[in-house]
Each structure stands twice: as structure tokens, then as C-alpha cells.
Design a protein around this motif. Structure first.
Motif, PDB file in Angstrom:
ATOM      1  N   LYS A  76       0.807  -1.221   0.000  1.00  0.00           N
ATOM      2  CA  LYS A  76       0.000   0.000   0.000  1.00  0.00           C
ATOM      3  C   LYS A  76       0.840   1.271   0.000  1.00  0.00           C
ATOM      4  O   LYS A  76       0.479   2.238  -0.658  1.00  0.00           O
ATOM      5  CB  LYS A  76      -0.951  -0.008   1.194  1.00  0.00           C
ATOM      6  N   ASP A  77       1.967   1.281   0.728  1.00  0.00           N
ATOM      7  CA  ASP A  77       2.794   2.482   0.773  1.00  0.00           C
ATOM      8  C   ASP A  77       3.466   2.771  -0.568  1.00  0.00           C
ATOM      9  O   ASP A  77       3.866   3.885  -0.837  1.00  0.00           O
ATOM     10  CB  ASP A  77       3.835   2.388   1.892  1.00  0.00           C
ATOM     11  N   GLN A  78       3.581   1.765  -1.434  1.00  0.00           N
ATOM     12  CA  GLN A  78       4.170   1.946  -2.764  1.00  0.00           C
ATOM     13  C   GLN A  78       3.103   1.971  -3.867  1.00  0.00           C
ATOM     14  O   GLN A  78       3.417   2.209  -5.025  1.00  0.00           O
ATOM     15  CB  GLN A  78       5.142   0.793  -3.056  1.00  0.00           C
ATOM     16  N   ASP A  79       1.854   1.666  -3.520  1.00  0.00           N
ATOM     17  CA  ASP A  79       0.721   1.609  -4.463  1.00  0.00           C
ATOM     18  C   ASP A  79       0.973   0.614  -5.603  1.00  0.00           C
ATOM     19  O   ASP A  79       0.824   0.935  -6.781  1.00  0.00           O
ATOM     20  CB  ASP A  79       0.382   2.990  -5.012  1.00  0.00           C
ATOM     21  N   LYS A  81       0.376  -3.760  -6.453  1.00  0.00           N
ATOM     22  CA  LYS A  81      -0.285  -4.995  -6.022  1.00  0.00           C
ATOM     23  C   LYS A  81       0.116  -6.129  -6.957  1.00  0.00           C
ATOM     24  O   LYS A  81       0.127  -5.957  -8.175  1.00  0.00           O
ATOM     25  CB  LYS A  81      -1.803  -4.827  -6.065  1.00  0.00           C
ATOM     26  N   GLY A  92      -0.783   1.744  -9.084  1.00  0.00           N
ATOM     27  CA  GLY A  92      -1.703   2.868  -8.949  1.00  0.00           C
ATOM     28  C   GLY A  92      -1.037   4.222  -9.094  1.00  0.00           C
ATOM     29  O   GLY A  92       0.185   4.331  -9.236  1.00  0.00           O
ATOM     30  N   ALA A  94      -0.348   6.558  -7.001  1.00  0.00           N
ATOM     31  CA  ALA A  94       0.565   7.004  -5.942  1.00  0.00           C
ATOM     32  C   ALA A  94       1.872   6.210  -5.935  1.00  0.00           C
ATOM     33  O   ALA A  94       2.625   6.260  -4.975  1.00  0.00           O
ATOM     34  CB  ALA A  94      -0.124   6.893  -4.583  1.00  0.00           C
ATOM     35  N   PHE A  95       2.152   5.485  -7.017  1.00  0.00           N
ATOM     36  CA  PHE A  95       3.371   4.680  -7.127  1.00  0.00           C
ATOM     37  C   PHE A  95       4.594   5.556  -6.948  1.00  0.00           C
ATOM     38  O   PHE A  95       4.715   6.606  -7.568  1.00  0.00           O
ATOM     39  CB  PHE A  95       3.391   3.991  -8.496  1.00  0.00           C
TER      40      PHE A  95
END
Length: 162
Positions: A76-79, A81, A92, A94-95
Motif C-alpha cells: 500500500k505504501d508503494q501503491d 499490487k 496505482g 501514488a506509485f
């Protein structure tokens, strides 16, 4: 008898606190995406979960096989999956890593030079056939890339999680 019980409880409490340690969360650093080869730091979308965990131990959530989308690892902190069962990777807006080709925020019309003609087109996304499988680019209202998905599967085989 009361002293023995109190002594035993004190012993258990002391040993519990004595063994407690601060543990740092594993760090992965910045992810590097080679979009032309379909890899994230040389990990392909069809990699097994153990290999992904070994390479990137800093995952924030792991979804088991019985989950909505099958087995998956979320950073999640790197966006980013990794959908292991469905064999695709999703990146995503926010990558925080880097792309081999500047995709995030790229205009829809500027991508032909990298990927050629679109294989499947929709109002909000384009799917390109690549040497490794499929690349799906999603666009925002301004027709700029805001989500990247790539897989080793063809457009006919690909099953994305919604």
C-alpha cells in the motif's frame, strides 16, 4: 499457595516483557518497473508468492487463495499490487518507484510509439498486446494514465479483479 501463584504470574510477566523486542518493518526500497519486459525488479506477474515475498518482504497485506481475487500481495505504501493467482501486477497513481517508460500521467495519444496499436479499447482504458502478454492502461477524465496493469496472459485469458 497464594504466594506460589503470585510468584508464578510474576515470572510469566517478566519473561514475556524480557523477550519482547522492537522489530523494524522490512524495507524494499523503490520498485523499478520495466514495462517493455513486463517485470518489477525482474519479477514477472506469473511468479509464485514465495518468490515475491522473498524479493519484496515489506508487503502490507496478504490475501489468501480463498479471498475475493485469489492470492495477492499488496504494498500500500508503494501503491503496487501483485495478484498472484490471476497473474498480473497493478500499479496505482501514488506509485513511488520508477518506470522504464514514463507511463503515469502520459497522454493517451502519446503511447503508440511504445506499444503500437491498441488491441482492445474502451472509453476509460486500452489494452495492448506485448511480447510478454498484456498491458492495460487506465485513464482519468483528462485522458492521462492513472493505473497500469500488466500480465503474462493474453487479452483473451486475462481476468482482472474488480
Amino acid at each position: 499457595m497464594k504466594k506460589l501463584i503470585l510468584l508464578l504470574l510474576a515470572f510469566v510477566a517478566i519473561t514475556t516483557f524480557a523477550t519482547a523486542q522492537l522489530k523494524a518493518k522490512p524495507s524494499c526500497g523503490a520498485f523499478s518497473v520495466d514495462i517493455l519486459n513486463g517485470t518489477v525488479d525482474n519479477i514477472k506477474p506469473d511468479a509464485v508468492v514465495e518468490l515475491i515475498k522473498e524479493k519484496f518482504p515489506c508487503f502490507s497485506t496478504e490475501e489468501q487463495e480463498s479471498g475475493k481475487c485469489g492470492s495477492a500481495l499488496f504494498y500500500k505504501d508503494q501503491d503496487i499490487k501483485f495478484f498472484v493467482k490471476r497473474q498480473y501486477i497493478e500499479i496505482g497513481p501514488a506509485f513511488k518507484g520508477k518506470f522504464s517508460i514514463p507511463l503515469m500521467g502520459a497522454s493517451r495519444g502519446s503511447l503508440f510509439k511504445y506499444f503500437g496499436n491498441v488491441k482492445v479499447k474502451d472509453a476509460n482504458w486500452d489494452a495492448y498486446q506485448t511480447q510478454y502478454g498484456t498491458l492495460v492502461l487506465h485513464y482519468n477524465a483528462a485522458n492521462k494514465v492513472n493505473l497500469v496493469q500488466f500480465s503474462t496472459k493474453t487479452t483473451e485469458e486475462l481476468s482482472l479483479c474488480e
